[in-house]
Design a protein around this motif. Structure first.
Motif, short mmCIF file in Angstrom:
data_model
loop_
_atom_site.label_atom_id
_atom_site.label_comp_id
_atom_site.label_asym_id
_atom_site.label_seq_id
_atom_site.Cartn_x
_atom_site.Cartn_y
_atom_site.Cartn_z
N SER A 329 -0.65 73.20 94.06
CA SER A 329 -1.01 73.07 92.65
C SER A 329 -1.18 74.48 92.09
O SER A 329 -1.48 75.42 92.83
CB SER A 329 -2.30 72.27 92.47
OG SER A 329 -3.39 72.94 93.09
N PHE A 330 -0.94 74.62 90.78
CA PHE A 330 -1.13 75.89 90.07
C PHE A 330 -2.18 75.66 89.00
O PHE A 330 -1.96 74.91 88.05
CB PHE A 330 0.18 76.34 89.42
CG PHE A 330 1.21 76.86 90.37
CD1 PHE A 330 1.44 78.22 90.50
CD2 PHE A 330 1.96 75.99 91.15
CE1 PHE A 330 2.40 78.71 91.38
CE2 PHE A 330 2.92 76.46 92.03
CZ PHE A 330 3.14 77.83 92.15
N THR A 331 -3.35 76.28 89.16
CA THR A 331 -4.49 76.06 88.26
C THR A 331 -4.74 77.32 87.44
O THR A 331 -4.85 78.42 87.99
CB THR A 331 -5.75 75.70 89.07
OG1 THR A 331 -5.48 74.53 89.84
CG2 THR A 331 -6.93 75.44 88.14
N SER A 332 -4.86 77.14 86.12
CA SER A 332 -5.04 78.27 85.21
C SER A 332 -6.40 78.93 85.42
O SER A 332 -7.44 78.25 85.45
CB SER A 332 -4.93 77.79 83.76
OG SER A 332 -5.35 78.80 82.86
N LEU A 339 -0.96 72.99 86.15
CA LEU A 339 0.39 72.76 85.65
C LEU A 339 0.85 71.37 86.04
O LEU A 339 0.76 70.98 87.22
CB LEU A 339 1.36 73.78 86.25
CG LEU A 339 1.28 75.24 85.81
CD1 LEU A 339 2.29 76.05 86.62
CD2 LEU A 339 1.56 75.37 84.32
N GLU A 340 1.37 70.61 85.08
CA GLU A 340 1.92 69.30 85.40
C GLU A 340 3.10 69.00 84.49
O GLU A 340 3.28 69.63 83.44
CB GLU A 340 0.87 68.20 85.28
CG GLU A 340 0.42 67.91 83.85
CD GLU A 340 -0.32 66.59 83.72
OE1 GLU A 340 -1.11 66.26 84.62
OE2 GLU A 340 -0.11 65.88 82.70
N VAL A 341 3.90 68.02 84.90
CA VAL A 341 4.93 67.49 84.02
C VAL A 341 4.27 66.47 83.10
O VAL A 341 3.59 65.55 83.57
CB VAL A 341 6.05 66.81 84.82
CG1 VAL A 341 7.09 66.21 83.89
CG2 VAL A 341 6.70 67.80 85.77
N ALA A 342 4.43 66.68 81.79
CA ALA A 342 3.74 65.82 80.82
C ALA A 342 4.04 64.35 81.07
O ALA A 342 5.19 63.95 81.25
CB ALA A 342 4.16 66.20 79.40
N TYR A 343 2.98 63.57 81.13
CA TYR A 343 3.04 62.12 81.29
C TYR A 343 3.80 61.70 82.57
O TYR A 343 4.35 60.60 82.63
CB TYR A 343 3.67 61.47 80.06
CG TYR A 343 2.98 61.87 78.78
CD1 TYR A 343 1.69 61.41 78.49
CD2 TYR A 343 3.59 62.72 77.88
CE1 TYR A 343 1.03 61.80 77.33
CE2 TYR A 343 2.94 63.12 76.71
CZ TYR A 343 1.65 62.65 76.45
OH TYR A 343 1.00 63.04 75.30
#
Length: 463
Positions: A329-332, A339-343
């Motif tokens: 996972s990539f967390t700000s 970061l995720e793909v929307a929906y």
């Protein structure tokens, strides 16, 4: 319990390593301790702080390490029993599992293994999975591929799995009889996604233990020639050929590991662990200083003029200026969101956004080392690539997902900033940026020139 083996059974350190390897100076090889016996070892794999080494043996056994050098805690997957389908596929099977290999796919670790009897092609490859290797709950998924004893069949033994730059997974396998084959793996099931393609060997030629890895534009097919399982008299040696397609043709076969190197005899069965930018290669060998006992060996591999080169000349596990392959996972740093793909869309062009992390596959990314200083970032939910929208070089362009095609807009550098990274586009030189410094869910991710801001820094967390 001692394991039972089948008789077939980021840059100063890097510069130092290359200086030793290229100048011919002598460095001490790493010393493996503890349970070092091994035959047909799997690719070494890590979960959290623990490495796992699966190998040929009764009950499908394995050992663990926290540093790649000291191995302990032997255990088995199946113990004294095994799935019933094996008895039908290979009558006379007695519990000795051959040549396993392992890969993480989504939320599971998939372990492939072969069952056979020595000298025949009446064989099968099965797969078992668990959500954790450290605390396993093994679930056998059954047969992946079978051979029926024919002299020209691709023998269903010696499975080896790897993830390509586009996120697809492939399994190679085979031995004498019909040679070597490869097929794509369906990541939803762990079984084959399509037909098997013959890629090398055949005619009962001495060849087995294939392993494919990719570096830059080439796929490298490693395999073993000669005969195994005779201790000090084994004639095994490791060869390599290459291709610009995973399905071949593989050409330019050349020697990689000779039959004898000091006290090491008959090396075989390569696997490649891509860690911290290094390539650690596991094989077995027969120890001439210990009555030909089969043992685990770890070497470091680099590429010279387009071909792999191996060395024992390193005396510690090093960092080669890169990131370990795996699912992250990539967390700000700014918002604490991932970061995720929307929906959770699987559509081409779906935006990349930030959202509270809850573990969805669409919030995780396969980080795949291309061997060129760049990485593919493949979404674990959609299996599509992180992509600069319309190959734009403009600051503010959207970041989306798209089918992988290998362009510069889908290649990324992971630049360390303390405990964080900047994710930089090879196309534009811009970095991933939380648009407008937003802390809201669904805030868009764009590319922007590097500012050093916390909205451009990401914590990579291994999943």
């Amino acid at each position: 319990m001692q394991p039972l083996l089948l008789n077939r059974s980021w840059f100063l350190k890097l510069l130092c390593f290359f200086s030793l390897a290229m100048s011919g100076l002598t460095a001490s090889a790493i010393e493996l301790t503890g349970i070092t016996n091994s035959h047909d070892p799997s690719t070494l794999i890590r979960e959290d702080d623990t490495y796992f080494h699966f190998t040929t043996g009764e009950g499908l056994w394995y050992s663990t390490s926290t540093n790649l050098t000291h191995w302990e805690n032997p255990n088995t997957v199946f113990g004294d029993s095994w799935p019933n389908w094996i008895n039908d596929a290979v009558p006379g099977f007695e519990g000795e599992f051959w040549a396993p290999d392992v890969i993480q796919i989504g939320n599971y670790y998939y372990l492939y293994y072969s069952v056979s009897t020595f000298g025949t092609s009446e064989s099968a490859i099965g797969v078992v999975r668990t959500p954790s290797l450290k605390n396993p709950t093994w679930e056998d998924l059954g047969m992946v591929v079978q051979s029926y004893g024919g002299v020209n069949e691709i023998n269903a033994i010696d499975p080896a799995v790897f993830r390509d730059h586009d996120g697809r997974v492939y399994m190679s396998y085979g031995s004498w009889f019909g040679g070597l084959g490869v097929a794509e793996v369906d990541q939803a099931t762990g079984k084959l996604a399509g037909p098997v393609t013959h890629i090398y060997g055949g005619g009962h030629d001495s060849i087995e233990a294939p392993y494919i890895t990719r570096n830059g534009d080439y796929y490298y097919l490693f395999f073993t020639r000669g005969t195994c399982c005779q201790g000090a008299d084994s004639t095994y040696r490791v060869q390599v050929a290459r291709s610009q397609s995973v399905f071949g043709p593989y050409t330019g076969e050349r020697n990689l590991l000779p039959n004898e190197d000091g006290h090491r005899k008959g090396p075989g069965h390569i696997g490649v662990l891509k860690q911290d930018g290094c390539n650690y290669v596991s094989t077995h060998y027969y120890d001439l200083s210990d009555n030909g006992t089969a043992k685990l060996d770890i070497q470091m591999m680099t590429y010279l003029n387009g071909w792999p080169s191996m060395t024992h000349n390193f005396d510690t596990i090093v960092q080669c200026g890169g990131v370990t392959e795996g699912m992250y996972s990539f967390t700000s740093r700014h918002s604490g969101k991932a970061l995720e793909v929307a929906y959770a869309s699987t559509d081409n062009g779906a935006n990349i956004v930030q959202y509270d992390y809850f573990g969805g596959l669409h919030q995780n990314w396969y980080v795949i080392d291309q061997g060129t200083g760049n990485y593919s970032l493949i979404n674990a939910g959609s299996l599509k690539s992180m992509d600069v929208w319309e190959a734009s070089t403009s600051a503010g362009a959207n970041i989306a997902q798209w089918d992988y095609w290998g362009g510069a807009g889908q290649r990324w550098s992971l630049n360390p900033v303390g405990n964080y990274v900047e994710v930089q586009s090879d196309l534009s030189g811009h970095v991933l940026d939380v648009s407008g410094w937003s802390s809201e869910n669904q805030a868009n991710i764009t590319q922007w020139h590097p500012t050093g801001g916390e909205n451009q820094q990401w914590m990579m967390i291994r999943q």
